[in-house]
Design an enzyme around this catalytic site. Structure first.
Site, PDB file in Angstrom:
ATOM      1  N   ASP A  30      95.241 126.298  -7.799  1.00  0.00           N
ATOM      2  CA  ASP A  30      94.330 126.014  -8.912  1.00  0.00           C
ATOM      3  C   ASP A  30      94.739 124.698  -9.579  1.00  0.00           C
ATOM      4  O   ASP A  30      95.919 124.422  -9.782  1.00  0.00           O
ATOM      5  CB  ASP A  30      94.381 127.172  -9.918  1.00  0.00           C
ATOM      6  CG  ASP A  30      93.224 127.137 -10.900  1.00  0.00           C
ATOM      7  OD1 ASP A  30      92.384 128.058 -10.835  1.00  0.00           O
ATOM      8  OD2 ASP A  30      93.162 126.203 -11.722  1.00  0.00           O
ATOM      9  N   ASN A  86      86.623 136.439 -12.167  1.00  0.00           N
ATOM     10  CA  ASN A  86      85.816 136.329 -13.375  1.00  0.00           C
ATOM     11  C   ASN A  86      84.357 136.332 -12.928  1.00  0.00           C
ATOM     12  O   ASN A  86      83.921 135.406 -12.233  1.00  0.00           O
ATOM     13  CB  ASN A  86      86.165 135.049 -14.132  1.00  0.00           C
ATOM     14  CG  ASN A  86      87.593 135.057 -14.637  1.00  0.00           C
ATOM     15  OD1 ASN A  86      88.128 136.111 -14.970  1.00  0.00           O
ATOM     16  ND2 ASN A  86      88.225 133.897 -14.679  1.00  0.00           N
ATOM     17  N   GLY A  92      84.444 134.333 -18.230  1.00  0.00           N
ATOM     18  CA  GLY A  92      85.241 133.127 -17.999  1.00  0.00           C
ATOM     19  C   GLY A  92      84.945 132.415 -16.698  1.00  0.00           C
ATOM     20  O   GLY A  92      85.664 131.480 -16.335  1.00  0.00           O
ATOM     21  N   GLN A  93      83.882 132.827 -15.991  1.00  0.00           N
ATOM     22  CA  GLN A  93      83.578 132.138 -14.722  1.00  0.00           C
ATOM     23  C   GLN A  93      83.007 130.755 -15.019  1.00  0.00           C
ATOM     24  O   GLN A  93      81.988 130.624 -15.711  1.00  0.00           O
ATOM     25  CB  GLN A  93      82.574 132.948 -13.887  1.00  0.00           C
ATOM     26  CG  GLN A  93      82.317 132.289 -12.529  1.00  0.00           C
ATOM     27  CD  GLN A  93      81.405 133.108 -11.619  1.00  0.00           C
ATOM     28  OE1 GLN A  93      80.815 134.104 -12.021  1.00  0.00           O
ATOM     29  NE2 GLN A  93      81.296 132.654 -10.371  1.00  0.00           N
ATOM     30  N   SER A  94      83.675 129.730 -14.501  1.00  0.00           N
ATOM     31  CA  SER A  94      83.210 128.353 -14.709  1.00  0.00           C
ATOM     32  C   SER A  94      82.727 127.713 -13.415  1.00  0.00           C
ATOM     33  O   SER A  94      82.029 126.701 -13.448  1.00  0.00           O
ATOM     34  CB  SER A  94      84.320 127.504 -15.331  1.00  0.00           C
ATOM     35  OG  SER A  94      85.443 127.457 -14.475  1.00  0.00           O
ATOM     36  N   HIS A  99      85.351 133.569  -6.285  1.00  0.00           N
ATOM     37  CA  HIS A  99      86.763 133.253  -6.063  1.00  0.00           C
ATOM     38  C   HIS A  99      87.627 134.286  -6.763  1.00  0.00           C
ATOM     39  O   HIS A  99      87.276 134.798  -7.824  1.00  0.00           O
ATOM     40  CB  HIS A  99      87.115 131.846  -6.563  1.00  0.00           C
ATOM     41  CG  HIS A  99      86.712 131.563  -7.979  1.00  0.00           C
ATOM     42  ND1 HIS A  99      85.421 131.278  -8.345  1.00  0.00           N
ATOM     43  CD2 HIS A  99      87.441 131.524  -9.129  1.00  0.00           C
ATOM     44  CE1 HIS A  99      85.361 131.083  -9.649  1.00  0.00           C
ATOM     45  NE2 HIS A  99      86.582 131.229 -10.160  1.00  0.00           N
ATOM     46  N   HIS A 101      91.393 134.789  -8.385  1.00  0.00           N
ATOM     47  CA  HIS A 101      92.605 134.136  -8.858  1.00  0.00           C
ATOM     48  C   HIS A 101      93.792 135.001  -8.438  1.00  0.00           C
ATOM     49  O   HIS A 101      93.805 136.213  -8.700  1.00  0.00           O
ATOM     50  CB  HIS A 101      92.615 134.056 -10.387  1.00  0.00           C
ATOM     51  CG  HIS A 101      91.528 133.203 -10.979  1.00  0.00           C
ATOM     52  ND1 HIS A 101      91.759 131.917 -11.417  1.00  0.00           N
ATOM     53  CD2 HIS A 101      90.220 133.458 -11.211  1.00  0.00           C
ATOM     54  CE1 HIS A 101      90.621 131.422 -11.910  1.00  0.00           C
ATOM     55  NE2 HIS A 101      89.675 132.337 -11.798  1.00  0.00           N
TER      56      HIS A 101
HETATM   57  P1  DGP Z   1      86.870 130.421 -13.190  1.00  0.00           P
HETATM   58  O1  DGP Z   1      87.040 129.934 -14.591  1.00  0.00           O
HETATM   59  O2  DGP Z   1      87.239 131.891 -12.991  1.00  0.00           O
HETATM   60  O3  DGP Z   1      85.508 130.083 -12.640  1.00  0.00           O
HETATM   61  O4  DGP Z   1      87.933 129.623 -12.333  1.00  0.00           O
HETATM   62  C1  DGP Z   1      87.700 128.358 -11.827  1.00  0.00           C
HETATM   63  C2  DGP Z   1      89.047 127.759 -11.556  1.00  0.00           C
HETATM   64  O5  DGP Z   1      88.849 126.680 -10.668  1.00  0.00           O
HETATM   65  C3  DGP Z   1      89.752 127.199 -12.778  1.00  0.00           C
HETATM   66  O6  DGP Z   1      90.975 127.904 -12.974  1.00  0.00           O
HETATM   67  C4  DGP Z   1      90.039 125.743 -12.436  1.00  0.00           C
HETATM   68  C5  DGP Z   1      89.783 125.680 -10.950  1.00  0.00           C
HETATM   69  N1  DGP Z   1      89.181 124.454 -10.476  1.00  0.00           N
HETATM   70  C6  DGP Z   1      88.034 123.893 -10.930  1.00  0.00           C
HETATM   71  N2  DGP Z   1      87.769 122.765 -10.230  1.00  0.00           N
HETATM   72  C7  DGP Z   1      88.758 122.647  -9.307  1.00  0.00           C
HETATM   73  C8  DGP Z   1      89.028 121.698  -8.285  1.00  0.00           C
HETATM   74  O7  DGP Z   1      88.304 120.729  -8.060  1.00  0.00           O
HETATM   75  N3  DGP Z   1      90.152 121.901  -7.540  1.00  0.00           N
HETATM   76  C9  DGP Z   1      90.989 122.962  -7.755  1.00  0.00           C
HETATM   77  N4  DGP Z   1      92.071 123.059  -6.975  1.00  0.00           N
HETATM   78  N5  DGP Z   1      90.756 123.894  -8.704  1.00  0.00           N
HETATM   79  C10 DGP Z   1      89.658 123.721  -9.472  1.00  0.00           C
END
Ligand code: DGP
Length: 113
Positions: A30, A86, A92-94, A99, A101
């Site tokens: 992450d 999420n 909290g899903q962004s 995916h 975690h």
């Molecule tokens: P969520 O908030 O559950 O949707 O988690 C998305 C996660 O993705 C967040 O912890 C940060 C990670 N993330 C977002 N963009 C990138 C990226 O370009 N590369 C990587 N390695 N992680 C990313």
């Protein structure tokens, strides 16, 4: 999906620190770690979120969990880790690509908040 960042990571179009991959699943570190060990496990095939999965995805969902267990071993946290998804903005899903975690390397509190 054309504009999906995790599809681009899965295809190699965007770089990430990949820690595991197979025909169906990719796992990478992450970008914004919430624990000393923080990896994301994603299906290569785009699914928006867990609630967008169907019966046709049942095998893939199983593969994601088995891959997560392998990732935990690769990252040496198999004795204690958390696997969480999420589902939806309120949770909290962004990134709208399913995916999980995988968090470890520190004491993980419950409830998570
Ligand atoms: P969520 O908030 O559950 O949707 O988690 C998305 C996660 O993705 C967040 O912890 C940060 C990670 N993330 C977002 N963009 C990138 C990226 O370009 N590369 C990587 N390695 N992680 C990313």
């Amino acid at each position: 999906m054309a504009d999906c960042i995790f599809c681009k990571i899965a295809s190699g179009e965007i770089n990430a620190k990949v820690v595991y991959d197979d025909a169906d699943v990719v796992a990478f570190l992450d970008l914004n770690p919430q624990a000393p060990t923080h990896a994301l496990i994603v299906p290569r095939r785009h699914i928006d979120r867990l609630t967008a999965a169907t019966e046709a995805d049942a095998e893939l969902l199983g593969k994601l969990q088995l891959a997560a267990a392998k990732v935990a071993k690769v990252l040496k946290v198999e004795g204690a880790f958390r696997l969480v998804t999420n589902n939806g903005k309120g949770a909290g899903q962004s990134v709208d690509h399913l995916h999980y975690h995988l968090l470890g390397g520190r004491k993980l509190l419950w409830p998570p908040g």
